[in-house]
Design a protein around this motif. Structure first.
Motif, PDB file in Angstrom:
ATOM      1  N   ALA A   1      64.287  20.373  30.737  1.00 57.89           N
ATOM      2  CA  ALA A   1      65.387  20.405  29.768  1.00 57.89           C
ATOM      3  C   ALA A   1      66.498  19.426  30.171  1.00 57.89           C
ATOM      4  O   ALA A   1      67.076  18.739  29.313  1.00 57.89           O
ATOM      5  CB  ALA A   1      65.951  21.821  29.664  1.00 57.89           C
ATOM      6  N   ILE A   2      66.781  19.355  31.467  1.00 57.02           N
ATOM      7  CA  ILE A   2      67.793  18.414  31.948  1.00 57.02           C
ATOM      8  C   ILE A   2      67.366  16.979  31.659  1.00 57.02           C
ATOM      9  O   ILE A   2      68.149  16.151  31.182  1.00 57.02           O
ATOM     10  CB  ILE A   2      68.029  18.615  33.461  1.00 57.02           C
ATOM     11  N   MET A   3      66.102  16.677  31.936  1.00 55.49           N
ATOM     12  CA  MET A   3      65.609  15.321  31.699  1.00 55.49           C
ATOM     13  C   MET A   3      65.577  14.993  30.210  1.00 55.49           C
ATOM     14  O   MET A   3      65.857  13.859  29.809  1.00 55.49           O
ATOM     15  CB  MET A   3      64.223  15.156  32.328  1.00 55.49           C
ATOM     16  N   ASP A   4      65.232  15.973  29.369  1.00 60.21           N
ATOM     17  CA  ASP A   4      65.205  15.743  27.924  1.00 60.21           C
ATOM     18  C   ASP A   4      66.583  15.349  27.400  1.00 60.21           C
ATOM     19  O   ASP A   4      66.711  14.438  26.566  1.00 60.21           O
ATOM     20  CB  ASP A   4      64.716  16.990  27.191  1.00 60.21           C
ATOM     21  N   ASN A   5      67.609  16.033  27.871  1.00 56.25           N
ATOM     22  CA  ASN A   5      68.972  15.705  27.445  1.00 56.25           C
ATOM     23  C   ASN A   5      69.361  14.293  27.875  1.00 56.25           C
ATOM     24  O   ASN A   5      69.991  13.550  27.112  1.00 56.25           O
ATOM     25  CB  ASN A   5      69.961  16.723  28.025  1.00 56.25           C
ATOM     26  N   GLU A   6      68.977  13.939  29.091  1.00 51.37           N
ATOM     27  CA  GLU A   6      69.316  12.597  29.575  1.00 51.37           C
ATOM     28  C   GLU A   6      68.534  11.525  28.819  1.00 51.37           C
ATOM     29  O   GLU A   6      69.086  10.463  28.479  1.00 51.37           O
ATOM     30  CB  GLU A   6      69.019  12.504  31.072  1.00 51.37           C
TER      31      GLU A   6
END
Length: 284
Positions: free
Chosen positions: A145-150
């Motif tokens: 989820a963190i990588m998706d936002n970035e």
């Protein structure tokens, strides 16, 4: 290569058609019209975009003719880097890669992959997200989820140079009209003079309109479209890194992790399974 060929086709088609119609090529030589159009377009580009976007456009423009820097060699090195990093952390523990993660551009491990190290943005994406996992131990779905936002933010940044250049292409015909109007002003000041002089001024004004449209639709517009495709292509590197990181966080072995990333690469740049296996042998 194809972009350069396309550029030549545009120029040759227009110029040869003009000459075949008994046009005078010297009549198109209007350097002051070019100064007005290109200078105004450059100034508008500088006012409309922050410096970081201007710098990104200048960085990406050479790739229109040379091809994307993310070629098969780059992707082989990227997968090799992640395999080496994952393998080292699995065999020797996370502390063994702490220095590599904190200072990737001076790391001996990272510098074995020079093509990847030159892409600071991809390296930072890899190290930042791997650092989050090693420090927090978050589960795979939260790391993803963190990588998706970035990646969503990165995607917007990658298409911004294309949008900036598209706005220039849309404005060039207007600047051509500006040059033409100024040419008519000069022509009106020559009323009463020799007809040859008046005709030359009118021709220069019309050339201004032509150049604005020609530059916009023949050169800058296609270049902007190419930048968009380059941005889409560059995003694949981040998706590859994301897939590999998500796999290693989920507990898969390094060879399996890099294989999941390989699957997401563009087909024309994707190394085969055998090519990747042969590449990884030297890092075991």
């Amino acid at each position: 290569m194809f972009a350069l060929a396309g550029l030549l086709v545009v120029i040759v088609s227009v110029v040869s058609g003009y000459l075949a119609s008994h046009g005078n090529l010297l009549a198109l030589w209007q350097p002051f019209e070019v100064l007005i159009i290109c200078g105004a377009a450059l100034g508008a580009f500088m006012m409309a975009n922050p410096f970081v976007v201007q710098k990104k456009v200048l960085t990406m423009l050479p790739q229109v003719f040379s091809g994307s820097r993310h070629n098969k060699k780059f992707y082989l090195q990227l997968l090799g880097l992640m395999y080496s990093l994952f393998q080292k952390s699995r065999q020797d523990g996370f502390l063994s890669i702490e220095e590599d993660i904190e200072s990737p551009f001076t790391s001996e491990l990272f510098n074995r992959f020079p093509d990847v190290v030159r892409d600071h943005e991809v390296v930072n994406f890899l190290t930042d997200n791997y650092r989050i996992f090693t420090l927090t131990g978050l589960p795979a779905y939260e790391i993803e989820a963190i990588m998706d936002n970035e990646i969503e933010q990165i995607q917007e940044e990658l298409v911004e140079p294309s949008h900036a250049l598209t706005r220039v292409a849309e404005g060039l015909p207007g600047f051509g009209i500006v040059a033409a109007v100024l040419g008519i002003v000069i022509t009106m000041g020559s009323i009463g003079g020799p007809l040859e002089e008046i005709g030359a001024h009118v021709a220069a004004a019309l050339v201004g309109t032509f150049l604005g449209i020609f530059f916009g639709y023949g050169f800058v517009g296609p270049a902007a479209s190419h930048l968009e495709s380059l941005g889409t292509h560059e995003l694949k590197a981040y998706l590859c890194v994301k897939a590999c990181l998500n796999s290693i966080v989920s507990g898969y072995a390094p060879p399996v992790a890099v294989e999941t990333g390989r699957k997401l690469l563009p087909p024309d740049m994707r190394p085969s399974f055998i090519e990747l296996s042969n590449e990884l042998k030297q890092y075991r």
